[in-house]
Scaffold this motif. Structure first.
Motif, PDB file in Angstrom:
ATOM      1  N   GLN A 218      -2.606 -15.304  -8.138  1.00 34.34           N
ATOM      2  CA  GLN A 218      -2.618 -14.157  -9.044  1.00 34.34           C
ATOM      3  C   GLN A 218      -1.516 -13.151  -8.740  1.00 34.34           C
ATOM      4  N   GLN A 219      -0.582 -13.538  -7.879  1.00 32.27           N
ATOM      5  CA  GLN A 219       0.598 -12.706  -7.600  1.00 32.27           C
ATOM      6  C   GLN A 219       0.237 -11.316  -7.066  1.00 32.27           C
ATOM      7  N   ILE A 220      -0.756 -11.255  -6.198  1.00 36.04           N
ATOM      8  CA  ILE A 220      -1.113  -9.973  -5.603  1.00 36.04           C
ATOM      9  C   ILE A 220       0.052  -9.473  -4.750  1.00 36.04           C
ATOM     10  N   GLN A 221       0.516  -8.275  -5.042  1.00 35.79           N
ATOM     11  CA  GLN A 221       1.608  -7.661  -4.289  1.00 35.79           C
ATOM     12  C   GLN A 221       1.136  -6.476  -3.447  1.00 35.79           C
ATOM     13  N   CYS A 222       0.029  -5.875  -3.859  1.00 36.62           N
ATOM     14  CA  CYS A 222      -0.434  -4.628  -3.249  1.00 36.62           C
ATOM     15  C   CYS A 222      -1.940  -4.717  -3.000  1.00 36.62           C
ATOM     16  N   ILE A 223      -2.372  -4.279  -1.822  1.00 35.91           N
ATOM     17  CA  ILE A 223      -3.788  -4.294  -1.459  1.00 35.91           C
ATOM     18  C   ILE A 223      -4.227  -2.877  -1.129  1.00 35.91           C
ATOM     19  N   VAL A 224      -5.310  -2.428  -1.771  1.00 34.18           N
ATOM     20  CA  VAL A 224      -5.841  -1.077  -1.564  1.00 34.18           C
ATOM     21  C   VAL A 224      -7.116  -1.164  -0.731  1.00 34.18           C
ATOM     22  N   VAL A 225      -7.119  -0.506   0.423  1.00 33.63           N
ATOM     23  CA  VAL A 225      -8.313  -0.447   1.267  1.00 33.63           C
ATOM     24  C   VAL A 225      -8.615   1.012   1.598  1.00 33.63           C
ATOM     25  N   THR A 226      -9.883   1.385   1.593  1.00 36.12           N
ATOM     26  CA  THR A 226     -10.248   2.791   1.747  1.00 36.12           C
ATOM     27  C   THR A 226     -11.145   3.062   2.952  1.00 36.12           C
ATOM     28  N   SER A 227     -11.348   2.069   3.810  1.00 35.56           N
ATOM     29  CA  SER A 227     -12.097   2.305   5.046  1.00 35.56           C
ATOM     30  C   SER A 227     -11.692   1.265   6.087  1.00 35.56           C
ATOM     31  N   ASN A 228     -11.862   1.635   7.350  1.00 30.60           N
ATOM     32  CA  ASN A 228     -11.574   0.692   8.433  1.00 30.60           C
ATOM     33  C   ASN A 228     -12.491  -0.518   8.363  1.00 30.60           C
ATOM     34  N   GLU A 229     -13.723  -0.301   7.925  1.00 34.81           N
ATOM     35  CA  GLU A 229     -14.679  -1.402   7.829  1.00 34.81           C
ATOM     36  C   GLU A 229     -14.204  -2.447   6.824  1.00 34.81           C
ATOM     37  N   ILE A 230     -13.747  -2.001   5.656  1.00 35.33           N
ATOM     38  CA  ILE A 230     -13.248  -2.925   4.635  1.00 35.33           C
ATOM     39  C   ILE A 230     -11.981  -3.614   5.128  1.00 35.33           C
ATOM     40  N   LEU A 231     -11.097  -2.855   5.764  1.00 35.59           N
ATOM     41  CA  LEU A 231      -9.854  -3.423   6.293  1.00 35.59           C
ATOM     42  C   LEU A 231     -10.149  -4.547   7.284  1.00 35.59           C
TER      43      LEU A 231
ATOM     44  N   ALA B 119       2.243 -13.593 -14.792  1.00 37.92           N
ATOM     45  CA  ALA B 119       3.101 -14.122 -13.743  1.00 37.92           C
ATOM     46  C   ALA B 119       4.207 -13.123 -13.416  1.00 37.92           C
ATOM     47  N   ASN B 120       4.551 -13.025 -12.136  1.00 41.14           N
ATOM     48  CA  ASN B 120       5.637 -12.172 -11.643  1.00 41.14           C
ATOM     49  C   ASN B 120       5.390 -10.686 -11.869  1.00 41.14           C
ATOM     50  N   ASP B 121       4.161 -10.291 -12.125  1.00 43.47           N
ATOM     51  CA  ASP B 121       3.868  -8.878 -12.284  1.00 43.47           C
ATOM     52  C   ASP B 121       3.402  -8.306 -10.952  1.00 43.47           C
ATOM     53  N   PHE B 122       3.216  -6.992 -10.933  1.00 40.07           N
ATOM     54  CA  PHE B 122       2.776  -6.288  -9.727  1.00 40.07           C
ATOM     55  C   PHE B 122       1.255  -6.284  -9.702  1.00 40.07           C
ATOM     56  N   GLY B 123       0.664  -7.302  -9.104  1.00 40.20           N
ATOM     57  CA  GLY B 123      -0.788  -7.408  -9.056  1.00 40.20           C
ATOM     58  C   GLY B 123      -1.359  -6.588  -7.913  1.00 40.20           C
ATOM     59  N   VAL B 124      -2.461  -5.898  -8.185  1.00 34.57           N
ATOM     60  CA  VAL B 124      -3.095  -5.020  -7.200  1.00 34.57           C
ATOM     61  C   VAL B 124      -4.484  -5.553  -6.879  1.00 34.57           C
TER      62      VAL B 124
END
Length: 261
Positions: A176-189, A5-10
């Motif tokens: 799940q306290q997601i703070q950051c989202i990593v996307v590596t292509s326009n298709e995934i985005l 809880a309250n962590d930096f979830g990715v």
């Protein structure tokens, strides 16, 4: 992976098989994450004309590990004697294992990095083949055509969206306290933003996003993500993504500590 809880979830969205090194790096640094691939890959049978293009090409570019693995199931890569280029070190390593000779890859794993390679500066009238999936890397072709090259695509695989329950995923990522989202292509985005319900957009707009190109950032802004919440990784490789995650995580904890004081 469960997050404290309250962590930096990715949230990591890379396709299955392409995230292993990044996830291992997150584990090593004890950074909590959720891994949710949005697409998978399927082999595409080669056509006769594809074989002719491979045999006549003066230079071949592989855009991904999937391009390598799906081609080698149908074609003897050791028979390729022309110069081979790869978009990134991981793809180059996979290709070297299959073809048995050195492969050139740029440090910058974006289309711009490929176009900057010395091997692609003087390509007037040269026959170049790009091994890819269903779409993508059009910038490489456009850049080579502008230099006078003759460019052909060979499709060895296709990307297929996975069936997703957008509402369930949205609820899960919030919990799940997601703070950051990593996307590596326009298709995934695009798939991510269109799969979740409209009511999730305000939450998505408040996340920090890590992307790998200015073109992707522009697409995200057009779809409602604030430019101030987008960070561009130095490259698309695992280490650059990990560095960007660590940088955002430090800032997150600094802000949390400042608020607590």
């Amino acid at each position: 992976m469960n997050l404290p809880a309250n962590d930096f979830g990715v949230l990591i969205t890379r396709p299955a098989g392409k995230a292993d090194n990044l996830l291992a790096g997150l584990d090593e640094l004890a950074i909590g994450y959720v891994y949710q691939p949005l697409i998978t890959t399927q082999l595409m049978p080669l056509r006769h004309r594809d074989l002719l293009h491979l045999q006549s090409a003066e230079l071949i570019i592989f855009v991904s590990v999937s391009a390598v693995t799906c081609l080698e199931q149908q074609f003897d890569l050791k028979s390729l004697t022309q110069p081979l280029l790869a978009v990134g070190a991981t793809t180059a390593s996979a290709l070297e294992r299959s073809c048995g000779h050195p492969v050139v890859a740029p440090a910058d794993q974006r289309s711009e990095g490929v176009l900057a390679l010395p091997q692609l500066q003087d390509v007037f009238e040269r026959d170049i083949v790009i091994i890819r999936g269903n779409g993508g890397r059009e910038l490489i072709k456009q850049g080579l055509l502008a230099r006078g090259a003759k460019v052909t695509y060979v499709q060895s695989y296709k990307r297929v969206p996975l069936p997703l329950d957008g509402q369930r995923l949205s609820d899960q990522w919030r919990a799940q306290q997601i703070q950051c989202i990593v996307v590596t292509s326009n298709e995934i985005l695009s798939l991510l933003l269109t799969s979740l319900p409209d009511v999730a957009l305000p939450w998505l707009q408040q996340r920090q996003w890590i992307m790998v190109s200015q073109r992707m950032a522009e697409t995200a802004v057009a779809m409602g993500i604030p430019a101030t919440n987008i960070v561009l990784a130095a490259s698309a490789n695992d280490q650059a993504l990990l560095d960007a995650i660590c940088q955002l995580r430090r800032k997150f904890h600094e802000r949390a500590q400042s608020s607590a004081e």
